[in-house]
Design a protein around this motif. Structure first.
Motif, PDB file in Angstrom:
ATOM      1  N   MET A 134     -19.764  54.580 121.054  1.00  0.00           N
ATOM      2  CA  MET A 134     -20.491  53.377 121.393  1.00  0.00           C
ATOM      3  C   MET A 134     -20.563  52.487 120.157  1.00  0.00           C
ATOM      4  N   ASN A 135     -20.262  51.224 120.338  1.00  0.00           N
ATOM      5  CA  ASN A 135     -20.336  50.254 119.256  1.00  0.00           C
ATOM      6  C   ASN A 135     -21.671  49.515 119.382  1.00  0.00           C
ATOM      7  N   LEU A 136     -22.564  49.755 118.419  1.00  0.00           N
ATOM      8  CA  LEU A 136     -23.896  49.142 118.472  1.00  0.00           C
ATOM      9  C   LEU A 136     -23.840  47.620 118.462  1.00  0.00           C
ATOM     10  N   LEU A 137     -22.823  47.049 117.856  1.00  0.00           N
ATOM     11  CA  LEU A 137     -22.728  45.590 117.811  1.00  0.00           C
ATOM     12  C   LEU A 137     -22.531  44.994 119.199  1.00  0.00           C
ATOM     13  N   ASP A 138     -22.018  45.794 120.130  1.00  0.00           N
ATOM     14  CA  ASP A 138     -21.861  45.300 121.499  1.00  0.00           C
ATOM     15  C   ASP A 138     -23.207  45.053 122.168  1.00  0.00           C
ATOM     16  N   TYR A 139     -24.247  45.684 121.675  1.00  0.00           N
ATOM     17  CA  TYR A 139     -25.560  45.601 122.304  1.00  0.00           C
ATOM     18  C   TYR A 139     -26.529  44.666 121.587  1.00  0.00           C
ATOM     19  N   ILE A 140     -26.120  44.064 120.480  1.00  0.00           N
ATOM     20  CA  ILE A 140     -27.048  43.206 119.741  1.00  0.00           C
ATOM     21  C   ILE A 140     -27.347  41.946 120.551  1.00  0.00           C
ATOM     22  N   GLU A 141     -28.610  41.634 120.639  1.00  0.00           N
ATOM     23  CA  GLU A 141     -29.028  40.430 121.337  1.00  0.00           C
ATOM     24  C   GLU A 141     -28.783  39.236 120.430  1.00  0.00           C
ATOM     25  N   LYS A 142     -28.157  38.229 120.974  1.00  0.00           N
ATOM     26  CA  LYS A 142     -27.809  37.059 120.175  1.00  0.00           C
ATOM     27  C   LYS A 142     -28.795  35.908 120.366  1.00  0.00           C
ATOM     28  N   GLU A 143     -29.777  36.095 121.219  1.00  0.00           N
ATOM     29  CA  GLU A 143     -30.765  35.058 121.496  1.00  0.00           C
ATOM     30  C   GLU A 143     -31.691  34.865 120.299  1.00  0.00           C
ATOM     31  N   THR A 144     -32.023  33.615 120.024  1.00  0.00           N
ATOM     32  CA  THR A 144     -32.996  33.295 118.987  1.00  0.00           C
ATOM     33  C   THR A 144     -34.375  33.268 119.630  1.00  0.00           C
ATOM     34  N   HIS A 145     -35.331  33.929 118.993  1.00  0.00           N
ATOM     35  CA  HIS A 145     -36.691  33.986 119.526  1.00  0.00           C
ATOM     36  C   HIS A 145     -37.586  33.088 118.691  1.00  0.00           C
ATOM     37  N   GLY A 146     -38.140  32.080 119.318  1.00  0.00           N
ATOM     38  CA  GLY A 146     -38.965  31.121 118.594  1.00  0.00           C
ATOM     39  C   GLY A 146     -38.086  30.136 117.839  1.00  0.00           C
ATOM     40  N   THR A 147     -38.645  29.599 116.759  1.00  0.00           N
ATOM     41  CA  THR A 147     -37.924  28.627 115.936  1.00  0.00           C
ATOM     42  C   THR A 147     -37.860  29.140 114.500  1.00  0.00           C
ATOM     43  N   SER A 148     -37.114  28.466 113.667  1.00  0.00           N
ATOM     44  CA  SER A 148     -37.054  28.886 112.266  1.00  0.00           C
ATOM     45  C   SER A 148     -38.420  28.716 111.592  1.00  0.00           C
ATOM     46  N   ASP A 149     -39.199  27.750 112.035  1.00  0.00           N
ATOM     47  CA  ASP A 149     -40.539  27.535 111.479  1.00  0.00           C
ATOM     48  C   ASP A 149     -41.578  28.509 112.031  1.00  0.00           C
ATOM     49  N   PHE A 150     -41.367  28.952 113.268  1.00  0.00           N
ATOM     50  CA  PHE A 150     -42.313  29.864 113.906  1.00  0.00           C
ATOM     51  C   PHE A 150     -41.514  30.838 114.776  1.00  0.00           C
ATOM     52  N   PRO A 151     -40.992  31.914 114.149  1.00  0.00           N
ATOM     53  CA  PRO A 151     -40.087  32.829 114.847  1.00  0.00           C
ATOM     54  C   PRO A 151     -40.794  33.852 115.741  1.00  0.00           C
ATOM     55  N   LEU A 152     -41.479  33.332 116.747  1.00  0.00           N
ATOM     56  CA  LEU A 152     -42.155  34.159 117.739  1.00  0.00           C
ATOM     57  C   LEU A 152     -41.976  33.471 119.084  1.00  0.00           C
TER      58      LEU A 152
END
Length: 178
Positions: free
Chosen positions: A1-19
């Protein structure tokens, strides 16, 4: 299994408030959660129904009022059963303290030297109460209440610390002992 295949690419929040706050019901595109992992931390709060979470090699069956914590790097997915839940996904580095004691606490979580319990059954007070409070402030997120969200996030971690809802230097625990 290649773990990189499962990495989520979505950004959560913003760079100023990463939530980011998510309300998930049957209409949500990721209602049935495909397996993935991310560097951020995640806290889920089950509002109704039940959800079976798969966390690495472990299964957590969560029901109404339960809290599920997913540490960074955990491959996770899940299957809902008439479930509605809310969750936050966040990067703790820019959000949490820039003082040495706070840095060490967060660093221990990121480095997996400290593991917060992954499951808090309904009625596990005060963790469930702190989670409900955090979700409430996160749900109404605007630039005007970011301090409130941060305060509630700090309070959540303080509650985890005060209730000793973690273990150090072991594999991740799965449930808060009653």
């Amino acid at each position: 299994m290649n773990l990189l295949d499962y990495i989520e690419k979505e950004t959560h929040g913003t760079s100023d408030f990463p939530l980011a706050y998510y309300y998930v019901d049957k209409t949500h595109p990721r209602y049935e959660m495909p397996f993935h992992w991310h560097r951020e931390l995640e806290i889920s709060y089950i509002l109704s129904g039940s959800y079976t979470f798969y966390l690495n090699d472990n299964v957590v069956s969560a029901h109404e009022g339960d809290v599920v914590y997913i540490e960074s790097g955990t491959i996770h997915g899940g299957k809902p059963n008439n479930c509605v839940y809310e969750c936050i996904v966040f990067n703790p580095y820019p959000l949490l303290p820039n003082i040495e004691s706070g840095k060490q606490y967060i660093q221990n979580l990121i480095n997996h030297d400290t593991h917060i319990y992954s499951h808090f059954p309904a009625g596990t007070q005060p963790v469930c109460d702190a989670t409900a409070r955090l979700m409430h402030s996160s749900k109404k997120h605007s630039s005007k209440n970011e301090l409130e969200i941060l305060t509630d996030l700090y309070y959540w971690f303080i509650t985890i610390s005060e209730t000793e809802s973690y273990v150090r230097n072991q594999s991740p625990p799965h449930s808060k002992r009653r």
